[in-house]
Design a protein around this motif. Structure first.
Motif, mmCIF file in Angstrom:
data_model
loop_
_atom_site.group_PDB
_atom_site.id
_atom_site.type_symbol
_atom_site.label_atom_id
_atom_site.label_comp_id
_atom_site.label_asym_id
_atom_site.label_seq_id
_atom_site.Cartn_x
_atom_site.Cartn_y
_atom_site.Cartn_z
ATOM 1 N N LEU A 206 0.828 -1.218 0.000
ATOM 2 C CA LEU A 206 0.000 0.000 0.000
ATOM 3 C C LEU A 206 0.855 1.258 0.000
ATOM 4 O O LEU A 206 0.339 2.370 -0.059
ATOM 5 C CB LEU A 206 -0.873 0.045 1.264
ATOM 6 N N GLY A 207 2.158 1.087 0.159
ATOM 7 C CA GLY A 207 3.041 2.256 0.196
ATOM 8 C C GLY A 207 3.598 2.546 1.568
ATOM 9 O O GLY A 207 4.296 3.554 1.768
ATOM 10 N N VAL A 208 3.292 1.688 2.549
ATOM 11 C CA VAL A 208 3.848 1.902 3.896
ATOM 12 C C VAL A 208 5.358 1.649 3.861
ATOM 13 O O VAL A 208 5.816 0.665 3.272
ATOM 14 C CB VAL A 208 3.184 0.939 4.919
ATOM 15 N N THR A 209 6.109 2.560 4.465
ATOM 16 C CA THR A 209 7.573 2.370 4.506
ATOM 17 C C THR A 209 8.128 2.398 5.921
ATOM 18 O O THR A 209 9.322 2.223 6.129
ATOM 19 C CB THR A 209 8.301 3.458 3.692
ATOM 20 N N ARG A 210 7.282 2.678 6.901
ATOM 21 C CA ARG A 210 7.730 2.710 8.299
ATOM 22 C C ARG A 210 6.860 1.732 9.088
ATOM 23 O O ARG A 210 5.649 1.921 9.186
ATOM 24 C CB ARG A 210 7.577 4.106 8.898
ATOM 25 N N PHE A 211 7.513 0.722 9.656
ATOM 26 C CA PHE A 211 6.784 -0.309 10.393
ATOM 27 C C PHE A 211 7.197 -0.258 11.862
ATOM 28 O O PHE A 211 8.367 -0.480 12.185
ATOM 29 C CB PHE A 211 7.067 -1.695 9.794
ATOM 30 N N ILE A 212 6.248 0.066 12.707
ATOM 31 C CA ILE A 212 6.565 0.231 14.132
ATOM 32 C C ILE A 212 6.312 -1.091 14.843
ATOM 33 O O ILE A 212 5.220 -1.666 14.743
ATOM 34 C CB ILE A 212 5.713 1.357 14.743
ATOM 35 N N ALA A 213 7.330 -1.563 15.556
ATOM 36 C CA ALA A 213 7.237 -2.889 16.193
ATOM 37 C C ALA A 213 7.690 -2.812 17.644
ATOM 38 O O ALA A 213 8.788 -2.347 17.929
ATOM 39 C CB ALA A 213 8.096 -3.888 15.418
ATOM 40 N N GLN A 214 6.839 -3.273 18.539
ATOM 41 C CA GLN A 214 7.230 -3.400 19.949
ATOM 42 C C GLN A 214 8.175 -4.580 20.105
ATOM 43 O O GLN A 214 7.968 -5.618 19.465
ATOM 44 C CB GLN A 214 6.003 -3.705 20.809
ATOM 45 N N PRO A 215 9.167 -4.471 20.955
ATOM 46 C CA PRO A 215 10.003 -5.646 21.230
ATOM 47 C C PRO A 215 9.147 -6.753 21.854
ATOM 48 O O PRO A 215 8.130 -6.465 22.483
ATOM 49 C CB PRO A 215 11.021 -5.126 22.251
ATOM 50 N N LEU A 216 9.577 -7.982 21.670
ATOM 51 C CA LEU A 216 8.897 -9.103 22.331
ATOM 52 C C LEU A 216 9.338 -9.125 23.791
ATOM 53 O O LEU A 216 10.535 -9.082 24.083
ATOM 54 C CB LEU A 216 9.292 -10.431 21.676
ATOM 55 N N SER A 217 8.387 -9.190 24.695
ATOM 56 C CA SER A 217 8.785 -9.248 26.103
ATOM 57 C C SER A 217 8.028 -10.310 26.886
ATOM 58 O O SER A 217 8.545 -10.868 27.851
ATOM 59 C CB SER A 217 8.616 -7.871 26.766
ATOM 60 N N ILE A 218 6.818 -10.626 26.444
ATOM 61 C CA ILE A 218 6.039 -11.614 27.205
ATOM 62 C C ILE A 218 6.575 -13.015 26.905
ATOM 63 O O ILE A 218 6.701 -13.418 25.750
ATOM 64 C CB ILE A 218 4.543 -11.469 26.876
ATOM 65 N N GLY A 219 6.933 -13.719 27.970
ATOM 66 C CA GLY A 219 7.491 -15.059 27.803
ATOM 67 C C GLY A 219 8.959 -15.044 27.429
ATOM 68 O O GLY A 219 9.517 -16.076 27.055
ATOM 69 N N VAL A 220 9.592 -13.885 27.515
ATOM 70 C CA VAL A 220 11.019 -13.781 27.169
ATOM 71 C C VAL A 220 11.832 -13.594 28.453
ATOM 72 O O VAL A 220 11.684 -12.569 29.119
ATOM 73 C CB VAL A 220 11.268 -12.584 26.209
ATOM 74 N N PRO A 221 12.686 -14.548 28.822
ATOM 75 C CA PRO A 221 13.487 -14.380 30.046
ATOM 76 C C PRO A 221 14.433 -13.186 29.911
ATOM 77 O O PRO A 221 14.900 -12.881 28.810
ATOM 78 C CB PRO A 221 14.282 -15.690 30.145
ATOM 79 N N MET A 222 14.714 -12.526 31.029
ATOM 80 C CA MET A 222 15.505 -11.303 30.997
ATOM 81 C C MET A 222 16.869 -11.517 30.344
ATOM 82 O O MET A 222 17.348 -10.664 29.612
ATOM 83 C CB MET A 222 15.681 -10.773 32.427
ATOM 84 N N ASP A 223 17.479 -12.672 30.574
ATOM 85 C CA ASP A 223 18.822 -12.867 30.028
ATOM 86 C C ASP A 223 18.820 -13.273 28.546
ATOM 87 O O ASP A 223 19.879 -13.440 27.945
ATOM 88 C CB ASP A 223 19.617 -13.876 30.876
ATOM 89 N N CYS A 224 17.631 -13.447 27.954
ATOM 90 C CA CYS A 224 17.562 -13.792 26.512
ATOM 91 C C CYS A 224 16.918 -12.683 25.692
ATOM 92 O O CYS A 224 16.651 -12.860 24.498
ATOM 93 C CB CYS A 224 16.719 -15.055 26.304
ATOM 94 N N GLU A 225 16.644 -11.560 26.325
ATOM 95 C CA GLU A 225 15.870 -10.515 25.647
ATOM 96 C C GLU A 225 16.502 -10.078 24.326
ATOM 97 O O GLU A 225 15.829 -9.963 23.307
ATOM 98 C CB GLU A 225 15.731 -9.292 26.557
ATOM 99 N N TRP A 226 17.783 -9.827 24.372
ATOM 100 C CA TRP A 226 18.451 -9.333 23.165
ATOM 101 C C TRP A 226 18.450 -10.391 22.073
ATOM 102 O O TRP A 226 18.086 -10.118 20.928
ATOM 103 C CB TRP A 226 19.870 -8.856 23.503
ATOM 104 N N ASP A 227 18.822 -11.624 22.419
ATOM 105 C CA ASP A 227 18.923 -12.681 21.416
ATOM 106 C C ASP A 227 17.579 -12.953 20.733
ATOM 107 O O ASP A 227 17.495 -13.068 19.504
ATOM 108 C CB ASP A 227 19.440 -13.983 22.055
ATOM 109 N N ILE A 228 16.537 -13.036 21.549
ATOM 110 C CA ILE A 228 15.208 -13.338 20.981
ATOM 111 C C ILE A 228 14.714 -12.173 20.129
ATOM 112 O O ILE A 228 14.171 -12.364 19.033
ATOM 113 C CB ILE A 228 14.212 -13.695 22.117
ATOM 114 N N ASN A 229 14.938 -10.966 20.599
ATOM 115 C CA ASN A 229 14.473 -9.807 19.834
ATOM 116 C C ASN A 229 15.313 -9.563 18.586
ATOM 117 O O ASN A 229 14.806 -9.075 17.580
ATOM 118 C CB ASN A 229 14.421 -8.562 20.721
ATOM 119 N N LEU A 230 16.573 -9.908 18.670
ATOM 120 C CA LEU A 230 17.431 -9.780 17.482
ATOM 121 C C LEU A 230 16.861 -10.638 16.354
ATOM 122 O O LEU A 230 16.684 -10.186 15.223
ATOM 123 C CB LEU A 230 18.852 -10.225 17.829
#
Lengths: 313, 416
Positions: free
Chosen positions: B109-133
């Motif tokens: 449709l012409g959208v060029t900016r996609f806003i995405a929240q990081p995943l946090s529910i069910g993500v252990p604190m020490d894996c946050e970066w890896d899972i979100n990457l």
């Protein structure tokens, strides 16, 4: 076992402190947080008023608090931390008042801290971001104040503890000084390195953190060993009520809306060995006189519960 | 700086025409498609079956026809996310698939900016970066347009009804994530600067976060801001300046404006008025949208407050009270006024930081190319006075959010 402490305000009668200390001892408290701020209140200061309490000589002040020192020693309770009167700077007050707060009040507070054998004194950062235009400019003023006291802190072996506090825009609560754990950690390290001693540390206030949605576990783990003392209390997320933990809920499931699990996890992760200190003086006013002792006992029980969870496997 | 209208509360995805017509009619050229509302967090957390991809395609086709007719450019899409109180921890895979589908369909449709929240529910604190990457890279791999970007956004976690700071609320963490993602994306041939950041003002406000500080930490990474008001306790999107208490506003607009001004923000302002629009009778929604557009333009002028000052060779002020002093303290060095003036004759001949206060009559004898800036809350009345006097180049200067304004209110003393 982690020790449990509570504010002296509303728990100890300073003119006859021994019974209060004995009662605290009987109910499992082994430390107190000396509420020096009761002697020059924030309410007075924000009205630009001073009283004469700190006009007394050091000797007179020591004499005034001698019974408290003796009662603490007699009951085996440690005056682990104390709270300096606040604010340390009143933006709309005269230069005379602000000089008094720095040159007289804060210096005598440090000397009293030393006299009472207390190692930690909690001091609020200046609330000036709104006026000076940035948090960095605000911190510069707080740092000046801390560095004014740092030589004395080093000489006495005292750690001045900055605390996460809030401010407000209208009635909307927003973060105030020391709500960024990364910045606080960097600043503490820099100042301590400069003075070659632990002159600066951190006091984590659970209630203030809850008001501005701070993630307890992240904040505490970021601070690590810089976290020296605690102000444990609870609120509804809207008003700084200083109530008993586990009191507030926001859903029909009635689970606590304050993240006490995060608090426990954070302290566990950093291997906290300080005191579980409750800043819950208002609780002792909100319960009827007949239930005051019971309320204090419950606070002690909650403290021991936290201790078991933090130290448990 | 573009002004964008979020479609929440005004565009019904099944029947989008009237909402798009209202948006266009209010002067908005750009829109943010709210896919998070299309498949709400509440729906997602109860998801048991396979996604009906045909349904998404059908709805997007529906939108496409409306967009073409109404001429609203869908520049942004807010991707779906799990509601903050979701208890299930097994939904991240399904959510990722859904976001990838949304990107594919809306990019067409012409959208060029996609806003995405990081995943946090069910993500252990020490894996946050890896899972979100992994998550953000899956989204980036779905982009086909070289101009398209994924914008990370701050959000709140919901602890039993109480909001606390979620991933990317901490500005230094968010800056690190964006930088690392861009670095890795470049290495993997996904393109330059594929990732940026979108500041959600409402989410910051729920946790009382210092937005001025956030903006300064994130600086060039901030490509957009979602502008919405709330009372600091409920996660709603109200039209700015409407959430108030007896002491004033309940959203820290000062922190937002000061921060965006300091970083010379030139990204997009996304006006999210979802809850106000939903609560407004359909017949008067266009008026609410028009008000939203006016407010957005006000924010733009506040953020770009120096632009009118740059237009003139000389400037003169009208006002010697708090607002005039605020101007002089904040901009007096960079844009030195020739003088200021005031209707109060008792002030004539006095000085503010070396700037003389003169009679308004002096405005009739100004050098060429001089702008007259009204620093007084009675803008309109003074503007009329100056117009009647025949004064040219009159500009209203709103000093409400100046860096030094409040310092002046503190007994006009320097804090030292």
């Amino acid at each position: 076992m982690l020790r449990v402490g509570v504010q002296t305000k509303n728990a100890i009668d300073y003119t006859n402190p021994l019974p209060g200390f004995q009662y605290l001892k009987e109910n499992g408290f082994s430390c107190v947080d000396f509420s020096l701020n009761s002697f020059l209140t924030n309410k007075q200061l924000y009205q630009k008023e001073l009283n004469t309490f700190f006009n007394q000589s050091e000797e007179q002040l020591f004499e005034y608090f001698r019974p408290m020192k003796e009662a603490a020693a007699k009951t085996g309770i440690e005056i682990f931390q104390m709270h300096m009167p606040y604010p340390n700077y009143v933006p709309m007050a005269s230069e005379e008042l602000n000089s008094y707060l720095r040159d007289v009040m804060s210096v005598k507070s440090m000397k009293l801290c030393h006299y009472l054998g207390c190692k930690y004194i909690v001091s609020h950062g200046f609330k000036l971001a709104y006026f000076l235009g940035s948090e960095e400019a605000e911190w510069a003023k707080t740092q000046e104040f801390v560095e004014f006291l740092a030589p004395l802190a080093k000489e006495y072996g005292i750690t001045i503890c900055i605390e996460n506090i809030y401010t407000s825009i209208g009635k909307h609560i927003v973060e105030g000084p020391c709500c960024n754990a990364h910045k606080a950690a960097e600043r503490i390290d820099r100042i301590n390195e400069k003075y070659g001693a632990e002159v600066l540390g951190f006091c984590f206030d659970t209630g203030h953190a809850n008001l501005v949605g701070i993630d307890f576990e992240r904040f505490i783990t970021t601070l690590g060993q810089r976290l020296k003392v605690l102000h444990i209390h609870d609120n509804d997320g809207m008003v700084d009520l200083h109530q008993v933990p586990f009191t507030f809920t926001k859903t029909r499931e009635n689970r606590p809306s304050t993240d006490w699990d995060g608090f426990i996890n954070g302290l566990k992760k950093i291997d906290y060995h300080g005191v579980l200190n409750f800043e819950t003086a208002p609780v002792l006013e909100s319960f009827p006189a007949e239930l005051k002792e019971e309320a204090l006992r419950m606070i002690g029980t909650i403290g021991r519960y936290f201790g078991e969870k933090i130290e448990g496997e | 700086m573009n002004i964008v209208c979020a479609t929440g509360g005004i565009v019904k995805i099944e029947f989008p025409n009237q909402g798009l017509m209202d948006i266009a009619g209010s002067g908005f050229e750009y829109a943010m498609l709210d896919m998070s509302k299309y498949i709400s967090g509440a729906t997602l957390r109860q998801w048991e079956k396979k996604l009906d991809k045909e349904l998404i395609k059908k709805d997007i086709a529906n939108l496409k026809s409306g967009i073409v007719v109404r001429g609203v450019h869908p520049r942004y899409a807010m991707l779906p996310f799990l509601a903050g109180d979701t208890k299930r921890t097994d939904l991240n895979g399904m959510l990722t698939d859904l976001c990838v589908d949304c990107i594919r369909e809306t990019e067409s449709l012409g959208v060029t900016r996609f806003i995405a929240q990081p995943l946090s529910i069910g993500v252990p604190m020490d894996c946050e970066w890896d899972i979100n990457l992994e998550y953000f890279f899956q989204l980036a791999r779905a982009l086909t347009n070289a101009e398209s970007k994924i914008l990370l956004i701050n959000h709140c976690n919901n602890v039993e009804g109480h909001y606390i700071r979620g991933l990317c609320s901490d500005a230094s963490e968010a800056a690190n994530w964006v930088d690392h993602l861009n670095e890795l994306a470049k290495k993997q041939g996904l393109g330059e600067e594929r990732f940026g950041f979108c500041m959600d003002i409402g989410a910051y406000n729920l946790c009382g976060i210092n937005m001025q500080d956030v903006a300064n930490t994130l600086r060039g990474r901030v490509l957009a801001a979602i502008v919405r008001a709330n009372d600091g306790h409920q996660d709603i999107a109200a039209i700015p300046f409407t959430c108030v208490n007896e002491n004033g506003i309940a959203t820290d607009w000062m922190g937002f404006i000061r921060g965006m001004r300091e970083i010379e923000f030139n990204g997009d302002l996304i006006m999210d008025m979802t809850n106000t629009l939903r609560s407004t009778p359909s017949l008067i929604r266009p008026s609410v949208l028009a008000m939203g557009k006016t407010i957005a333009e006000y924010f733009r002028s506040q953020i770009q407050i120096e632009e009118p000052l740059k237009k003139y060779k000389h400037i003169v002020l009208f006002g010697s009270g708090d607002l005039g002093r605020g101007f002089i303290r904040s901009f007096g060095e960079k844009y030195r006024p020739l003088f200021t003036c005031d209707n109060n004759s008792a002030r004539w001949g006095t000085f503010i930081d070396g700037i003389e206060v003169k009679s308004p009559e002096c405005l009739l004898d100004l050098p060429e190319d001089t702008g007259v800036f009204i620093c007084n809350m009675y803008h309109r009345e003074i503007e009329e006075q100056l117009k009647n006097m025949g004064v040219l180049n009159v500009e209203s200067f709103d000093c409400e959010f100046l860096p030094a304004y409040n310092q002046n209110r503190v007994g006009r003393q320097e804090v030292n």
